[in-house]
Every structure is written in C-alpha cells, then in structure tokens.
Design a protein around this motif. Structure first.
Motif, PDB file in Angstrom:
ATOM      1  N   GLY A 674      23.468-174.614 -55.965  1.00 34.25           N
ATOM      2  CA  GLY A 674      23.641-175.773 -55.087  1.00 34.25           C
ATOM      3  C   GLY A 674      24.511-175.541 -53.865  1.00 34.25           C
ATOM      4  N   ARG A 675      24.985-174.299 -53.660  1.00 29.33           N
ATOM      5  CA  ARG A 675      25.929-174.058 -52.559  1.00 29.33           C
ATOM      6  C   ARG A 675      25.272-173.481 -51.298  1.00 29.33           C
ATOM      7  NH1 ARG A 675      30.094-170.338 -55.407  1.00 29.33           N
ATOM      8  NH2 ARG A 675      31.110-170.306 -53.362  1.00 29.33           N
ATOM      9  N   GLY A 676      24.006-173.087 -51.385  1.00 29.12           N
ATOM     10  CA  GLY A 676      23.324-172.512 -50.221  1.00 29.12           C
ATOM     11  C   GLY A 676      22.579-173.572 -49.426  1.00 29.12           C
ATOM     12  N   MET A 677      22.391-173.316 -48.143  1.00 20.03           N
ATOM     13  CA  MET A 677      21.588-174.218 -47.319  1.00 20.03           C
ATOM     14  C   MET A 677      20.777-173.388 -46.325  1.00 20.03           C
ATOM     15  SD  MET A 677      24.414-175.832 -44.718  1.00 20.03           S
ATOM     16  CE  MET A 677      23.180-176.314 -43.518  1.00 20.03           C
ATOM     17  N   TYR A 678      19.714-173.997 -45.796  1.00 18.46           N
ATOM     18  CA  TYR A 678      18.885-173.254 -44.849  1.00 18.46           C
ATOM     19  C   TYR A 678      18.240-174.222 -43.870  1.00 18.46           C
ATOM     20  CZ  TYR A 678      14.439-174.876 -46.754  1.00 18.46           C
ATOM     21  OH  TYR A 678      13.372-175.662 -47.102  1.00 18.46           O
ATOM     22  N   THR A 679      17.814-173.683 -42.726  1.00 17.28           N
ATOM     23  CA  THR A 679      17.001-174.452 -41.774  1.00 17.28           C
ATOM     24  C   THR A 679      15.866-173.548 -41.302  1.00 17.28           C
ATOM     25  OG1 THR A 679      18.396-173.761 -39.927  1.00 17.28           O
ATOM     26  CG2 THR A 679      18.870-175.910 -40.896  1.00 17.28           C
ATOM     27  N   ILE A 680      14.704-174.161 -41.071  1.00 14.49           N
ATOM     28  CA  ILE A 680      13.595-173.416 -40.459  1.00 14.49           C
ATOM     29  C   ILE A 680      13.043-174.263 -39.317  1.00 14.49           C
ATOM     30  CG2 ILE A 680      12.902-172.047 -42.466  1.00 14.49           C
ATOM     31  CD1 ILE A 680      10.657-174.070 -42.973  1.00 14.49           C
ATOM     32  N   GLU A 681      12.549-173.590 -38.291  1.00 12.20           N
ATOM     33  CA  GLU A 681      11.898-174.304 -37.199  1.00 12.20           C
ATOM     34  C   GLU A 681      10.764-173.452 -36.642  1.00 12.20           C
ATOM     35  OE1 GLU A 681      14.514-173.300 -33.291  1.00 12.20           O
ATOM     36  OE2 GLU A 681      15.225-174.947 -34.515  1.00 12.20           O
ATOM     37  N   PRO A 682       9.704-174.088 -36.129  1.00 14.29           N
ATOM     38  CA  PRO A 682       8.549-173.322 -35.631  1.00 14.29           C
ATOM     39  C   PRO A 682       8.948-172.360 -34.528  1.00 14.29           C
ATOM     40  CG  PRO A 682       8.040-175.667 -35.768  1.00 14.29           C
ATOM     41  CD  PRO A 682       9.497-175.529 -36.004  1.00 14.29           C
ATOM     42  N   SER A 683       8.424-171.127 -34.600  1.00 16.85           N
ATOM     43  CA  SER A 683       8.778-170.127 -33.600  1.00 16.85           C
ATOM     44  C   SER A 683       7.539-169.649 -32.825  1.00 16.85           C
ATOM     45  CB  SER A 683       9.465-168.939 -34.269  1.00 16.85           C
ATOM     46  OG  SER A 683       9.909-168.018 -33.323  1.00 16.85           O
ATOM     47  N   TYR A 684       6.534-169.152 -33.555  1.00 17.02           N
ATOM     48  CA  TYR A 684       5.317-168.668 -32.890  1.00 17.02           C
ATOM     49  C   TYR A 684       4.199-168.553 -33.932  1.00 17.02           C
ATOM     50  CZ  TYR A 684       7.103-164.241 -34.825  1.00 17.02           C
ATOM     51  OH  TYR A 684       7.595-163.273 -35.672  1.00 17.02           O
ATOM     52  N   TYR A 685       2.988-168.242 -33.465  1.00 17.52           N
ATOM     53  CA  TYR A 685       1.855-168.017 -34.373  1.00 17.52           C
ATOM     54  C   TYR A 685       1.561-166.523 -34.459  1.00 17.52           C
ATOM     55  CZ  TYR A 685       0.370-172.821 -35.258  1.00 17.52           C
ATOM     56  OH  TYR A 685       0.288-174.106 -35.708  1.00 17.52           O
ATOM     57  N   LEU A 686       1.154-166.060 -35.637  1.00 22.72           N
ATOM     58  CA  LEU A 686       0.864-164.648 -35.862  1.00 22.72           C
ATOM     59  C   LEU A 686      -0.392-164.536 -36.719  1.00 22.72           C
ATOM     60  CD1 LEU A 686       2.304-161.921 -35.171  1.00 22.72           C
ATOM     61  CD2 LEU A 686       3.270-161.988 -37.470  1.00 22.72           C
ATOM     62  N   GLU A 687      -1.129-163.431 -36.534  1.00 28.45           N
ATOM     63  CA  GLU A 687      -2.359-163.241 -37.305  1.00 28.45           C
ATOM     64  C   GLU A 687      -2.068-163.174 -38.800  1.00 28.45           C
ATOM     65  OE1 GLU A 687      -6.007-160.005 -37.679  1.00 28.45           O
ATOM     66  OE2 GLU A 687      -4.808-160.054 -35.831  1.00 28.45           O
ATOM     67  N   VAL A 688      -2.892-163.866 -39.560  1.00 30.96           N
ATOM     68  CA  VAL A 688      -2.742-163.881 -41.022  1.00 30.96           C
ATOM     69  C   VAL A 688      -3.192-162.529 -41.576  1.00 30.96           C
ATOM     70  CG1 VAL A 688      -3.562-164.994 -43.146  1.00 30.96           C
ATOM     71  CG2 VAL A 688      -3.195-166.361 -41.083  1.00 30.96           C
ATOM     72  N   PRO A 689      -2.419-161.926 -42.513  1.00 28.30           N
ATOM     73  CA  PRO A 689      -2.864-160.667 -43.129  1.00 28.30           C
ATOM     74  C   PRO A 689      -4.274-160.802 -43.713  1.00 28.30           C
ATOM     75  CG  PRO A 689      -0.612-161.159 -43.763  1.00 28.30           C
ATOM     76  CD  PRO A 689      -1.103-162.346 -43.005  1.00 28.30           C
ATOM     77  N   LYS A 690      -5.031-159.705 -43.641  1.00 32.13           N
ATOM     78  CA  LYS A 690      -6.461-159.751 -43.968  1.00 32.13           C
ATOM     79  C   LYS A 690      -6.743-160.303 -45.369  1.00 32.13           C
ATOM     80  CE  LYS A 690     -10.167-157.335 -41.842  1.00 32.13           C
ATOM     81  NZ  LYS A 690     -10.151-158.350 -40.801  1.00 32.13           N
ATOM     82  N   GLN A 691      -5.970-159.838 -46.366  1.00 30.61           N
ATOM     83  CA  GLN A 691      -6.267-160.286 -47.730  1.00 30.61           C
ATOM     84  C   GLN A 691      -6.018-161.782 -47.909  1.00 30.61           C
ATOM     85  OE1 GLN A 691      -3.914-158.261 -46.821  1.00 30.61           O
ATOM     86  NE2 GLN A 691      -1.990-158.453 -47.965  1.00 30.61           N
ATOM     87  N   ILE A 692      -5.004-162.305 -47.181  1.00 29.75           N
ATOM     88  CA  ILE A 692      -4.714-163.744 -47.272  1.00 29.75           C
ATOM     89  C   ILE A 692      -5.777-164.529 -46.500  1.00 29.75           C
ATOM     90  CG2 ILE A 692      -3.028-165.544 -46.672  1.00 29.75           C
ATOM     91  CD1 ILE A 692      -0.829-163.449 -47.167  1.00 29.75           C
ATOM     92  N   GLN A 693      -6.219-163.980 -45.369  1.00 28.89           N
ATOM     93  CA  GLN A 693      -7.266-164.643 -44.581  1.00 28.89           C
ATOM     94  C   GLN A 693      -8.542-164.788 -45.411  1.00 28.89           C
ATOM     95  OE1 GLN A 693      -7.756-163.799 -40.325  1.00 28.89           O
ATOM     96  NE2 GLN A 693      -9.890-163.289 -40.712  1.00 28.89           N
ATOM     97  N   GLU A 694      -8.909-163.740 -46.146  1.00 28.87           N
ATOM     98  CA  GLU A 694     -10.124-163.795 -46.970  1.00 28.87           C
ATOM     99  C   GLU A 694     -10.012-164.881 -48.038  1.00 28.87           C
ATOM    100  OE1 GLU A 694     -10.462-159.790 -48.315  1.00 28.87           O
ATOM    101  OE2 GLU A 694     -11.147-159.057 -46.355  1.00 28.87           O
ATOM    102  N   LYS A 695      -8.801-164.999 -48.622  1.00 28.04           N
ATOM    103  CA  LYS A 695      -8.578-166.041 -49.638  1.00 28.04           C
ATOM    104  C   LYS A 695      -8.731-167.429 -49.024  1.00 28.04           C
ATOM    105  CE  LYS A 695      -5.284-163.794 -52.691  1.00 28.04           C
ATOM    106  NZ  LYS A 695      -3.848-163.760 -53.050  1.00 28.04           N
ATOM    107  N   LEU A 696      -8.148-167.616 -47.818  1.00 32.74           N
ATOM    108  CA  LEU A 696      -8.183-168.925 -47.155  1.00 32.74           C
ATOM    109  C   LEU A 696      -9.607-169.334 -46.811  1.00 32.74           C
ATOM    110  CD1 LEU A 696      -5.143-168.540 -44.732  1.00 32.74           C
ATOM    111  CD2 LEU A 696      -5.326-170.189 -46.593  1.00 32.74           C
ATOM    112  N   ILE A 697     -10.397-168.377 -46.301  1.00 41.13           N
ATOM    113  CA  ILE A 697     -11.780-168.683 -45.925  1.00 41.13           C
ATOM    114  C   ILE A 697     -12.599-168.984 -47.176  1.00 41.13           C
ATOM    115  CG2 ILE A 697     -13.874-167.756 -44.862  1.00 41.13           C
ATOM    116  CD1 ILE A 697     -11.979-166.131 -43.003  1.00 41.13           C
ATOM    117  N   GLY A 698     -12.338-168.215 -48.238  1.00 41.74           N
ATOM    118  CA  GLY A 698     -13.039-168.439 -49.507  1.00 41.74           C
ATOM    119  C   GLY A 698     -12.702-169.789 -50.104  1.00 41.74           C
ATOM    120  N   LYS A 699     -11.424-170.192 -49.968  1.00 38.46           N
ATOM    121  CA  LYS A 699     -10.967-171.464 -50.518  1.00 38.46           C
ATOM    122  C   LYS A 699     -11.616-172.642 -49.785  1.00 38.46           C
ATOM    123  CE  LYS A 699      -6.539-171.276 -51.844  1.00 38.46           C
ATOM    124  NZ  LYS A 699      -5.069-171.397 -51.703  1.00 38.46           N
TER     125      LYS A 699
END
Length: 701
Positions: A674-699
């Motif tokens: 419970g002592r850690g914290m984080y923030t994220i914010e949009p930075s840029y777009y990048l090409e999806v790795p091939k194996q993940i892209q195939e999964k996404l298209i299949g899904k």
C-alpha cells in the motif's frame, strides 16, 4: 437586437480591464490546487468558512464524485476580489484522465499559477500542464506548496523546473525553515520576512527583519533576481551595471514585463493547508500576471475566406467570444461558458455562431461561483461568463456580432485511449442511454461514443479507466440510466507501413443515367499525431473542382474503420493525384464511393499495421520493494528509462503499453503493502508486436 447594437445601452463596467485577471490554478494530482484555491477564496472574502478537500467540503469540488474521491474532475470557475483587482479563477483537475479540462481552460486564460508539491517537485502532470501552457503562450507564476511536509525541498523544486521544464525561473521568495519548522517566507523584492501563524485563519501576518542566518542567502538571490529582471529592461540594467539599488516599483515593473513578454516564471512558496503564504501569492497574481490588455489581440479568420483578422480587447470593438465548456445544469438546462475577447454582450440579444452559420439568442448571462450562479445583465471584453439559451453552440465554437463575423482558433482535444462496451439493462432504457451519452459527449470533447456494427455494441471511449468510471457513475446516478458495462479495452489505431499509389473506377449502368468516377490516390505514412491529411495535387487527368470535396469525404469516411480490425486509421497522407470524370454520369456519390474503395484498397497494399498507445510511467516506491516492482514492470513490456531518489523513495520512469496496465493500481498496492503510487499518461503510438497483433485480429474476427 444583435450583440453589436448594445453598446450605447449598457452600464459602465465595474472593474477596469487593467485591474482584471483571468487565471487558472494547475498542477499534478494532489499538489494542492483546490486547497490553494479554497484559501484564496477565503482570504479574498469570497467564502467565510474554509472547506477541505479530504472532508468533501471544498467549494470548487462541487460534484458528488469529486467529494467522494477527494479529487477535482471538472474545471470550476469563480470570481474574487483583492485590493482593487477582480480575479476570475478556474480551478482545473490534476489527474491526467481529465487533462482536457486544463486544455480548454488554458485556451481562454491570460495567466496561470502552477502549483508544485515541495516534496514531489516537478511531477508528470506538472510537465503536461507546462507544455499546454506553452502551447497557448500563457504566462505563469509557480507556487511551491506543502513546505510543512516531511521531505520538502524548495531549492530542489527550482532546479527541477530548470532541468525538466527548461523554465526561466525568478525566485521572489525564500522559505524560512522547512517541514515542522516552516514559519514564513523572505520577500526578495521588499527584503522583509513574513511570519505566519500556523493553521491560523487570521488575515494578518508579522512583517519582521530577515533572520540573521538567511541574510547572506537572501542577498545572493536578490542579486540574481535583479540580474535576471534586468535582461530585458534597459533602465534596470544600467542601475545593475553601476551597482545602484533599484526601487521596489521599478523592480516589480521589470519582473512583470519579463513574465508577460518573455515567459519568465516568478516563484513563491507556502503551505496552503496551514494557511501560510496565500496573501503574498495573491499580491503576486495582481503584480505579475497579465491583464486582458497585456495579451496580444486575438486572431481569427473571416468565415468563408482565408482572410485573417484581429480583435483588440476593447469594449468598443465588435463582439466576439469563444465557447470553451458546456455544463448540464438541472435547473436552467445547458450552460455555455465563454470568454469575451472583444465588445459587449447584453442578455436577451442575438449572437451569430460563425462555425455553424446560425443565429442564436442569449437567454440569461451568469457569473459562476463553482456551481452557484449570479445573474448579470452584460458581459464585457476580457470577462469569463456563462449563458443559457445557446442551443446549437458547442465547445470550441465562436459566437460573435452577426455584422462582423469571425472564427477564432478552436481548442486542441486529445484522442481517447481507452474504450469499453456499454448496453442498456432493459429495452426501455435504450433511448435514455442514447440521450444521456449524447449529453455527456456534448459536455466532454475527450469522450467519444460510437456504434460497432460488427458486434451490435455501443462503444464509449475516454482518456483512462478513471475517466470512464466517472462517466458510468454519472450515467447511473445523475441520469438514472440502468446499463451493463464491459471491461476496458485499448483504443488501437491503424496506419500504413509504406507508400503506394492506388487507382479505382466506380462504374454503374442501370439503363438510365449511370454512375462514373475514377480516382488515383497516393498514400504515404505521415508524422506521428497527424491523423489523415488529404490534399489535391492532380497531375494525371482532370477531375472537376466540385467533386474534390466528395473525394475527401470518401477518404475520411473510410479512414474511420481500417482493414485489419476496424480501428481508426491515423498518420496517413493522402494525395489525389489523378482521375477522370464523365460529363453526364459523374456525381458526388460516385466520387465518394470511388475514393472510399481506393483508400481501403490502398490500406491493404500499403501493408497496414496496428498501433497501440504507449504511456509515460512514473512510479514512486519505497526502496525495499524496488526489485519486485521492476520485475513486474518487465513482464508488462515496460521500458525503464531512469531511476532516481526522492525523499526516501525510488522514482522509476519509463514507457509502457496501455494494454499491460489495466488494474495496475491494485498490483502496485499489493507489491508495496500500500505504500507505492504511480501515474501514467498518453505519450505516443507504437506498432503492436506481430504476435500480439495476430491475436488481436483473430479476436476481432
């Protein structure tokens, strides 16, 4: 009666323009923006009881969701008065999911206060609001808050501003003590010390001589202050060269000039929660931030032309204003917030929406205090007000005098990065859900709604998990909509990986008049964040000018859904390089269809790829959990860029795909007890790795 015809009937303004300030309060989440605003309202007499964010009683956090969570979600506007000055304040959110609220506020403000936490220094959202202020050329003053907190570092915060923001800083105060020993500030202009009574609501503070142990440091910083202020002030430079002591008024004038014209940032410090340092900050707002007269004239274009035109901030100019926010009010309906840039507007008059070519009538004019309203009869140049009765006007649109129309520069809104499916719980709730989503979308330009024909689902998209969570909460509690919600999904995009030329002919013969269109498109990859850019550079054949708009419509329509998995297409340059037409059979429809089919064909030939949003990450964790956190981030495809120390903790900075970060708040709490914290914010777009892209298209299919 039109807006431009009201001048001779209105009363005189109550505050001169040079004594008016339109400012925003901005910062990273939890740096103390709303608490600082609350103290400003109290010390200026706008409220008579101090509200607290943690108790859900802060004036500016009026939404139920803000009070429950202790965060600011929507920007709130108010007006207060300090020593013959009227200060219009917009308190903005610090959470990255609501960064659009900062964006639209900065578009209409003349100056801003950036609040920094003395412990955290320059945090990720501090950098974001800094960049937004730079984009709109908004002068800033910095306020280093929480000087009473353990681990505070005023001088470290100054160095971070120089190093991480590239800021030209001018410290105007030094802290007296720190943490529990923080008692006041040294004023480097007057060379006096102000001692505050801790937690006191008393307006008074003691003015004393600078403590002995700070005198040498104060002299060094004052010399630096004079040297910096003299860089753009000839009179002050001469005095500095000849070792002559400048007068207080001379120094203030030179600093004001450096802030307004050259982007220097004066630095103040204090502890808003302990009621320490607010009065000098108010003096700084009046002394150094610009009035509407100090900023350049607003520029726009005359509708239907490319002709640029300027409007000076003056009551005698033709009326022009920019709508920057829409708010649904349960009593009066839709409220449109706008900044008047020139002229005078009286309630009950007609205005012209230059973007939509529509005439509209102003019902009531209101000056807002958070969600409370004060009816006013007229609004003058340089003021921020709200209006009831504008049915057609949307965020970013210009309203003006119908006899002197102008379209002002609109507002930049970021693209959503997270989506989820929502559907009505019952058939009866279908219409109610649609109407409610439209109202929310009208209020919030960073929130998007679309219907997915493949799955039959309504997809809502926003800037983050919290953003969508708040909207769903509002739909159920405020709009009384019963709905089922799916899990958050990443808003992927599609782009092309090489340059291609494609040709398509659309020909239909049906016995009578047929359809004919022939287009040749050249498609290439554009720079990051460019969207789809269309231009006509015909060199092969001839297409009549009246069909060019239809070609553009066909391209942009097709770009809303790519060929890989139906995600929107971005970062593509499309040039219409050739084609032909038929004297009888060509039509807008034919060219729209030909362009749409050519674009889709081009996506396939140019080897489309999926892009995923990459987020900037900052995690602050106790050192003993460093190994576990880094190991977990590695499994999330996180690329760690740096690790630093900050107040007995480690700061990890890096970039990570959004797809890997859903539910991370629970994970980091578990890994760090419970002592850690984080923030994220949009930075840029990048090409999806091939194996993940195939999964996404299949899904998807």
């Amino acid at each position: 009666m039109n807006a431009g015809e009201t001048k001779k009937h209105v009363m005189a303004r109550s505050f001169p323009l040079e004594k008016s300030r339109n400012i925003g309060i901005m910062a990273h989440i939890d740096a103390g923006k709303t608490t600082t605003t609350e103290r400003i309202l109290f010390y200026t007499g706008r409220v008579y009881k101090l509200g607290e964010v943690d108790q859900g009683t802060a004036t500016m956090d009026w939404m139920v969701q803000e009070q429950e969570r202790g965060i600011t979600i929507t920007s709130a506007s108010t007006t207060c008065f300090w020593k013959e000055h009227r200060i219009n304040i917009i308190d903005t959110p610090g959470h990255v999911d609501f960064t659009v609220e900062v964006e639209r506020s900065l578009r209409v403000l003349d100056g801003a206060v950036i609040v920094l936490c003395a412990v955290g220094g320059v945090e990720p959202q501090s950098e974001t609001v800094w960049r937004q202020a730079q984009r709109y050329n908004v002068p800033l003053i910095a306020y280093v808050n929480k000087m009473d907190r353990v681990g505070c570092d005023f001088y470290g915060a100054i160095e971070q501003m120089r190093a991480r923001l590239g800021a030209k800083v001018i410290p105007l105060q030094l802290p007296i003590g720190a943490e529990e020993g923080f008692t006041g500030v040294v004023d480097l202009i007057e060379m006096k010390a102000y001692i505050f009574e801790r937690n006191s609501e008393n307006m008074d503070f003691q003015t004393v001589e600078i403590p002995q142990d700070l005198q040498e440091l104060a002299q060094d910083y004052r010399l630096l202050l004079i040297e910096t202020a003299a860089e753009h002030d000839q009179l002050l430079m001469e005095k500095f060269v000849h070792n002559q002591e400048p007068g207080v008024d001379e120094l203030k004038k030179a600093i004001r000039n450096a802030v307004v014209k050259f982007g220097y940032v004066p630095i103040f410090c204090g502890s808003s929660f302990r009621n320490m340092g607010i009065q000098p900050l108010l003096e700084g707002i009046c002394d150094y931030l610009p009035s509407p007269l100090d900023v350049p004239p607003v520029e726009g274009i005359v509708p239907g032309t490319e002709k640029k035109e300027k409007r000076i901030t003056s009551d005698d100019e033709a009326f022009s204003a920019l709508a920057f926010k829409i708010m649904a009010d349960s009593y009066v309906g839709k409220l449109i917030f706008f900044r008047v840039y020139s002229g005078i507007l009286k309630s009950g008059t007609h205005v012209y929406n230059a973007n939509k070519d529509r005439k509209e009538r102003i019902g009531k004019l209101l000056r807002m205090h958070a969600n409370k309203q004060e009816i006013v009869e007229e609004a003058y140049a340089g003021e921020i007000v709200a209006a009831v009765g504008l049915k057609e006007t949307k965020t970013g649109e210009t309203i003006c005098d119908i006899n002197k129309p102008i379209i002002l520069e609109s507002i930049h809104f970021p693209e959503p990065v997270v989506s989820l499916a929502i559907e009505p719980a019952t058939q009866a709730a279908q219409d109610k859900l649609g109407a409610s989503l439209n109202r929310v979308q009208e209020e919030d330009p960073s929130f998007k709604v679309k219907y997915d024909k493949d799955t039959g689902q309504t997809i809502i998209s926003g800037m983050g998990e919290l953003h969508l969570e708040i909207i769903v909460d509002r739909l159920m509690r405020e709009f009384k909509v019963e709905a089922n919600v799916g899990k958050p999904q990443v808003a992927y995009k599609e782009t092309i990986s090489r340059t291609v030329e494609v040709e398509h002919k659309f020909i239909q013969q049906t016995g009578g008049r047929g359809q004919y269109a022939h287009v040749v498109l050249e498609m290439s990859n554009a720079g990051e964040g460019q969207g789809v850019d269309f231009k006509s550079v015909i060199s092969k054949g001839v297409i009549p000018r009246e069909f060019i708009a239809a070609v553009k419509e066909g391209v942009l329509g097709s770009a809303s859904s790519g060929v890989l998995a139906g995600y929107p297409v971005i970062d593509v340059n499309v040039s219409l390089v050739g084609g032909s037409s038929h004297a009888v059979d060509s039509s807008d429809l034919a060219f729209r269809m030909a362009a749409s089919m050519a674009f889709t064909d081009g996506l396939r030939k140019a080897q489309s790829v999926l892009l995923e949003p990459i987020m900037s990450l900052e995690a602050i964790i106790p050192e003993e959990y460093l190994g576990d956190v880094i190991g977990d981030l590695g499994s999330r495809r996180c690329k760690i860029e740096s690790m630093n120390d900050r107040a007995n903790a480690k700061v990890i900075r890096g970039v990570v795909p959004l797809a890997e970060m859903f539910g991370y708040a629970t994970v980091i709490r578990s890994l760090t007890q419970g002592r850690g914290m984080y923030t994220i914010e949009p930075s840029y777009y990048l090409e999806v790795p091939k194996q993940i892209q195939e999964k996404l298209i299949g899904k998807r299919y």
